[in-house]
Write an enzyme that holds these catalytic residues in place. Structure first.
Site, PDB file in Angstrom:
ATOM      1  N   PRO A   2       0.277  -2.316  -2.948  1.00  0.00           N
ATOM      2  CA  PRO A   2       1.691  -2.248  -3.111  1.00  0.00           C
ATOM      3  C   PRO A   2       2.042  -0.968  -3.873  1.00  0.00           C
ATOM      4  O   PRO A   2       1.507  -0.717  -4.938  1.00  0.00           O
ATOM      5  CB  PRO A   2       1.977  -3.481  -3.956  1.00  0.00           C
ATOM      6  CG  PRO A   2       0.872  -4.429  -3.637  1.00  0.00           C
ATOM      7  CD  PRO A   2      -0.250  -3.620  -3.144  1.00  0.00           C
ATOM      8  N   GLU A   3       2.896  -0.180  -3.307  1.00  0.00           N
ATOM      9  CA  GLU A   3       3.348   1.043  -3.958  1.00  0.00           C
ATOM     10  C   GLU A   3       4.711   0.769  -4.594  1.00  0.00           C
ATOM     11  O   GLU A   3       5.152  -0.369  -4.596  1.00  0.00           O
ATOM     12  CB  GLU A   3       3.385   2.179  -2.926  1.00  0.00           C
ATOM     13  CG  GLU A   3       2.039   2.310  -2.211  1.00  0.00           C
ATOM     14  CD  GLU A   3       1.977   3.374  -1.137  1.00  0.00           C
ATOM     15  OE1 GLU A   3       2.686   4.368  -1.253  1.00  0.00           O
ATOM     16  OE2 GLU A   3       1.196   3.203  -0.190  1.00  0.00           O
ATOM     17  N   LYS A  54       4.274   1.694 -10.548  1.00  0.00           N
ATOM     18  CA  LYS A  54       3.806   0.554  -9.757  1.00  0.00           C
ATOM     19  C   LYS A  54       3.489  -0.664 -10.619  1.00  0.00           C
ATOM     20  O   LYS A  54       2.972  -1.659 -10.131  1.00  0.00           O
ATOM     21  CB  LYS A  54       2.546   0.936  -8.966  1.00  0.00           C
ATOM     22  CG  LYS A  54       2.716   2.157  -8.074  1.00  0.00           C
ATOM     23  CD  LYS A  54       1.409   2.488  -7.376  1.00  0.00           C
ATOM     24  CE  LYS A  54       1.473   3.856  -6.715  1.00  0.00           C
ATOM     25  NZ  LYS A  54       0.169   4.246  -6.149  1.00  0.00           N
ATOM     26  N   ARG A 138      -9.266  -8.355  -3.888  1.00  0.00           N
ATOM     27  CA  ARG A 138     -10.329  -7.489  -4.420  1.00  0.00           C
ATOM     28  C   ARG A 138     -10.456  -7.499  -5.941  1.00  0.00           C
ATOM     29  O   ARG A 138     -11.326  -6.808  -6.482  1.00  0.00           O
ATOM     30  CB  ARG A 138     -10.139  -6.064  -3.892  1.00  0.00           C
ATOM     31  CG  ARG A 138     -10.365  -5.998  -2.394  1.00  0.00           C
ATOM     32  CD  ARG A 138     -10.054  -4.637  -1.811  1.00  0.00           C
ATOM     33  NE  ARG A 138     -11.067  -3.657  -2.121  1.00  0.00           N
ATOM     34  CZ  ARG A 138     -11.012  -2.392  -1.709  1.00  0.00           C
ATOM     35  NH1 ARG A 138      -9.981  -1.988  -0.998  1.00  0.00           N
ATOM     36  NH2 ARG A 138     -11.950  -1.560  -2.010  1.00  0.00           N
ATOM     37  N   ARG A 290      -9.486   9.165   1.146  1.00  0.00           N
ATOM     38  CA  ARG A 290      -8.512   8.208   1.658  1.00  0.00           C
ATOM     39  C   ARG A 290      -8.191   8.500   3.112  1.00  0.00           C
ATOM     40  O   ARG A 290      -8.102   9.663   3.515  1.00  0.00           O
ATOM     41  CB  ARG A 290      -7.194   8.282   0.863  1.00  0.00           C
ATOM     42  CG  ARG A 290      -7.341   8.269  -0.646  1.00  0.00           C
ATOM     43  CD  ARG A 290      -7.886   6.987  -1.201  1.00  0.00           C
ATOM     44  NE  ARG A 290      -7.094   5.820  -0.861  1.00  0.00           N
ATOM     45  CZ  ARG A 290      -6.055   5.367  -1.567  1.00  0.00           C
ATOM     46  NH1 ARG A 290      -5.696   5.988  -2.651  1.00  0.00           N
ATOM     47  NH2 ARG A 290      -5.409   4.286  -1.185  1.00  0.00           N
TER      48      ARG A 290
END
Length: 306
Positions: A2-3, A54, A138, A290
DNA sequence: CTAGGATCCTGTCAGC
DNA sequence: TGCTGACAGGATCCTA
C-alpha cells in the site's frame, strides 16, 4: 505495499468507522507484528487517525498512539458486528459491501473472506462488537504502541521528506541533486527524498514525465524534475479519488472481482499492452531490484525526450 | 555522506 | 504431481 493513496483511503475509511470506539480486546497472533504490550491499549478509544507518508497513526485516549505500517502486504479490515465473510465466487458479496464493513491495503480475497484467517496478525475488538483485523502475509508490516507525544520523533516519521504537494518544484529539484549519481527511480522511492511514492506510483510518475527510470537523478533538468513531481501529485491524487486499493475498488459493480489498477495505471502491470500515449508496447525491466514498467518509446534511456 | 545489495517473510506462479 | 527459483505495491541494515 500500500502506497500513500492506499493508506490515505484507509485513514478516511477508519475515521468513518472506528472513531470514538473503545477497544475491549486485542489478540496478537504474531509477536513480530505488534510491538508493545497489547493490554496497554485495551480500554482506550480511538480519538484521531493521522497519516505520515505511508504510515498510519491511531491516537488513543489517555495519550497513547498506535503506529501502523502496512509495508508490502498489510491490510486493515473493519467488520461491523455480525458481518460475516463470504465465498469469493461473488455470491453474497453485496453483504460485505454493506455500510458497516470496510477493507483496504494489499488487495487480496482476505478483504471479504472469513476472518480471522491464516494471515491475521492482530485482531482488535471494539465495545460494540465490531472488529479491526490487521492482516499481513509477509509480516513486514507492524503495529507499534507508543506515547502520542513520541509519534513525530519516531525515527521513520522524523526522517520522512515532505509529500509532493508540500514541496516546491525548486525544492524537489534540489533534493534530486543530492543524489545525482543514483538512478532516478531509486531516488523517488526514497521516503527521505519525497514521501509517499512506492513502486506503482513511481512508475506512473516517470511515465507521465517521460523519464526513463535508469537515468541518473543528476541528469534531469529543472523542467523534467518539475514534470516528475507534477506527475507524482497527479497519479496519487487520482488514485485517492478513485478509492485506492480497497474492497470497493477490488469488487466490480456486478459483484465480481476487478483490478483496481485499471482505474488509473497507464504502465504498471501493463507489459505487453500498447502505450496509451503512443501505441508502443509497454515492457517490464528491472531497476534497483524492482519490477519496472516503461514505454520504451516515451521514456528513452539516453536522455531528454522530445 | 552516498549508492547498491542483501535481508526480513509467506505465497504463488512459471518452468522443468 | 512435485520440485525449484524468481518474484512480490517496503524499508532497513550492512558494505564499499
Amino acid at each position: 505495499m500500500p502506497e500513500l493513496p492506499e493508506v490515505e483511503t484507509i485513514r478516511r475509511g477508519l475515521e468513518g468507522f472506528c472513531l470514538n470506539k473503545k477497544i475491549v480486546q486485542v489478540k496478537v497472533s504474531c509477536e513480530k507484528s505488534f510491538i508493545g504490550a497489547e493490554n496497554d491499549i485495551v480500554g482506550r478509544s480511538i480519538v484521531k487517525i493521522r497519516r505520515f507518508g505511508k504510515a498510519l497513526v491511531m491516537d488513543l485516549s489517555g495519550g497513547l498512539s498506535v503506529i501502523c505500517h502496512l509495508r508490502m502486504t498489510g491490510q486493515l479490515i473493519y467488520r461491523g458486528a455480525g458481518v460475516q465473510g463470504v465465498k469469493t465466487d461473488g455470491v453474497g458479496l453485496q453483504d460485505l459491501m454493506r455500510e458497516d464493513s470496510f477493507a483496504g491495503g494489499h488487495p487480496t480475497d482476505s478483504f471479504f473472506t472469513e476472518l480471522p484467517n491464516k494471515q491475521t496478525r492482530v485482531e482488535i475488538k471494539f465495545e460494540d462488537g465490531s472488529k479491526l483485523f490487521f492482516n499481513d502475509q509477509r509480516k513486514f508490516g507492524f503495529m507499534k504502541v507508543l506515547a502520542t507525544t513520541g509519534v513525530e520523533s519516531e525515527k521513520f516519521i522524523a526522517s520522512l521528506a515532505p509529500e509532493p504537494w508540500k514541496m516546491t518544484d525548486e525544492e524537489f529539484y534540489q533534493r534530486l541533486q543530492r543524489h545525482k549519481n543514483a538512478l532516478i527511480k531509486a531516488v523517488i522511492l526514497d521516503q527521505k527524498v519525497v514521501a509517499g511514492l512506492g513502486n506503482i506510483y513511481a512508475d506512473e510518475a516517470l511515465f507521465y514525465a517521460k523519464i526513463h527510470p535508469k537515468r541518473l537523478a543528476g541528469s534531469l533538468n529543472f523542467d523534467e524534475a518539475k514534470l516528475l513531481i507534477e506527475g507524482a501529485k497527479k497519479v496519487m491524487k487520482e488514485s485517492i479519488e478513485s478509492g485506492g486499493s480497497t474492497m470497493a475498488t477490488y469488487v466490480k459493480a456486478d459483484g465480481t472481482k476487478g483490478d483496481y489498477l485499471k482505474l488509473f495505471a497507464k504502465v504498471f502491470r501493463r507489459e505487453g499492452e500498447p502505450c496509451l500515449r503512443c501505441g508502443e508496447i509497454i515492457t517490464k525491466i528491472r531497476v534497483v531490484g524492482r519490477g519496472t514498467h516503461i514505454c520504451p518509446n516515451c521514456q528513452k534511456e539516453g536522455g531528454e525526450n522530445d
